[in-house]
Design a protein around this motif. Structure first.
Motif, PDB file in Angstrom:
ATOM      1  N   ASN A  43       8.196  -0.525   3.544  1.00 48.72           N
ATOM      2  CA  ASN A  43       7.968  -1.599   4.143  1.00 48.72           C
ATOM      3  C   ASN A  43       8.042  -2.037   5.438  1.00 48.72           C
ATOM      4  OD1 ASN A  43       5.488  -3.471   2.367  1.00 48.72           O
ATOM      5  ND2 ASN A  43       7.489  -3.485   1.190  1.00 48.72           N
ATOM      6  N   PHE A 102       8.404 -10.982   8.962  1.00 50.13           N
ATOM      7  CA  PHE A 102       8.072 -10.460   7.437  1.00 50.13           C
ATOM      8  C   PHE A 102       8.665 -11.140   5.582  1.00 50.13           C
ATOM      9  CE2 PHE A 102       8.598  -7.011   3.702  1.00 50.13           C
ATOM     10  CZ  PHE A 102       8.020  -6.711   3.499  1.00 50.13           C
ATOM     11  N   HIS A 158       1.042 -12.252   7.261  1.00 51.60           N
ATOM     12  CA  HIS A 158       2.040 -13.749   6.827  1.00 51.60           C
ATOM     13  C   HIS A 158       1.684 -14.587   8.286  1.00 51.60           C
ATOM     14  CE1 HIS A 158       4.769 -10.514   5.094  1.00 51.60           C
ATOM     15  NE2 HIS A 158       4.716 -10.323   6.369  1.00 51.60           N
ATOM     16  N   ALA A 214      -1.222  -8.243  -0.558  1.00 52.85           N
ATOM     17  CA  ALA A 214      -0.765  -7.592   0.273  1.00 52.85           C
ATOM     18  C   ALA A 214      -1.211  -6.064   0.751  1.00 52.85           C
ATOM     19  CB  ALA A 214       0.891  -7.591   1.667  1.00 52.85           C
ATOM     20  N   ASP A 221      -1.020  -9.487   5.148  1.00 56.44           N
ATOM     21  CA  ASP A 221      -0.119  -7.813   4.889  1.00 56.44           C
ATOM     22  C   ASP A 221       0.623  -9.054   6.287  1.00 56.44           C
ATOM     23  OD1 ASP A 221      -1.941  -7.377   3.805  1.00 56.44           O
ATOM     24  OD2 ASP A 221      -3.174  -5.979   5.185  1.00 56.44           O
ATOM     25  N   LEU A 224       7.129 -10.303   2.192  1.00 54.30           N
ATOM     26  CA  LEU A 224       5.908  -9.360   1.194  1.00 54.30           C
ATOM     27  C   LEU A 224       5.345  -9.745   0.730  1.00 54.30           C
ATOM     28  CD1 LEU A 224       5.352  -6.676   0.685  1.00 54.30           C
ATOM     29  CD2 LEU A 224       6.561  -6.708  -1.330  1.00 54.30           C
ATOM     30  N   HIS A 225       4.280 -10.214   0.055  1.00 55.80           N
ATOM     31  CA  HIS A 225       2.623 -11.025  -0.251  1.00 55.80           C
ATOM     32  C   HIS A 225       2.407  -9.985  -1.293  1.00 55.80           C
ATOM     33  CE1 HIS A 225      -0.704 -13.433  -1.184  1.00 55.80           C
ATOM     34  NE2 HIS A 225       0.052 -14.741  -0.639  1.00 55.80           N
ATOM     35  N   LYS A 260      -0.411  -2.271  -0.564  1.00 51.84           N
ATOM     36  CA  LYS A 260       0.826  -1.356  -0.542  1.00 51.84           C
ATOM     37  C   LYS A 260       1.013   0.086   0.416  1.00 51.84           C
ATOM     38  CE  LYS A 260      -1.186  -2.106  -5.373  1.00 51.84           C
ATOM     39  NZ  LYS A 260      -2.670  -2.863  -5.252  1.00 51.84           N
TER      40      LYS A 260
END
Length: 253
Positions: free
Chosen positions: A55, A43, A27, A49, A25, A45-46, A51
């Motif tokens: 974000n 930031f 990084h 991560a 979440d 987005l993985h 949901k």
């Protein structure tokens, strides 16, 4: 194996899974959560991560005595040079800090969405005191028309409601319901609605649902506002304890 040893093993496994998820979440690496140095990341987005509906441009996590801040590129310098130097894992969510953060976010058209305290299980889950029915996806979908249910399930496309637990009276009327949404592969978030306060029905559904989630190898977690003491006490009665605090942001209308 005695009870204390079993609990210690259980806690270590929960901590391991939480650190693994938070690393996705925010990084960073799971081992970053086992030192106390404040960390600022950018930031990104993985795919695994947790949901969220949105974000935002800033998220802040306090976990295990560690503060991790992740932000959009335009905020990263401020986070490193100002924010990280003036807030800590212990005091970063004080009113003055939140006001300062919200003011900075407003320069970019954003604001604080929520700053909540989250609970995770640390003690054995008590047995449900009333008969509880475990709900699958079809039974959950059938409850979407019940406008009273605003916490147990999301009924949203971005996050799937996967499991529930409900108490009914002898006439089939719903007394309380707890639900779990699959925020990620490791962590499922729980919400609760009770329609008969003070009877213990909410506790029964939460206990039964927590037990089912743990059997599936997921970490159940439960979030609420700092001022919602009834909700916090419910979590404590089912073996949850305060585990992390998180701030998220939203675009202003």
């Amino acid at each position: 194996m005695n009870e204390n040893v079993e609990r210690e093993i259980f806690m270590k496994e929960i901590d391991k899974m939480l650190a693994a998820q938070f690393a996705l979440d925010y990084h960073c690496k799971p081992e970053d959560f086992f030192n106390s140095d404040t960390l600022v990341t950018e930031f990104a987005l993985h795919p695994h991560a947790r949901k969220r509906a949105e974000n935002g441009i800033l998220s802040i996590l306090s976990y295990h005595g560690k503060l991790v801040i992740t932000s959009a590129p335009e905020l990263k310098t401020w986070c490193e040079e100002t924010l990280a130097k003036h807030i800590s894992a212990q005091w970063g969510f004080e009113a003055g800090s939140l006001i300062s953060i919200d003011r900075k976010l407003s320069e970019y058209g954003y604001g604080i969405n929520q700053a909540h305290i989250f609970f995770a299980p640390r003690f054995p889950v008590p047995n449900a005191e009333y008969p509880v029915k475990i709900l699958g996806k079809e039974e959950i979908a059938a409850l979407e028309s019940d406008e009273r249910i605003d916490e147990a399930f999301l009924f949203e496309d971005y996050n799937e409601d996967v499991l529930g637990a409900a108490c009914y009276d002898v006439n089939g009327e719903l007394l309380a319901v707890s639900g779990a949404t699959a925020n990620s592969d490791l962590m499922w978030e729980i919400g609760v609605n009770s329609f008969a306060e003070g009877k213990g029905y909410a506790k029964a559904t939460l206990a039964a649902l927590t037990d089912e989630i743990l059997k599936l190898g997921k970490v159940p977690f439960y979030g609420t506002a700092f001022s919602h003491l009834a909700s916090q006490n419910l979590a404590l009665r089912v073996g949850f304890v305060p585990t992390f605090v998180e701030l998220t942001t939203t675009k202003l209308n």
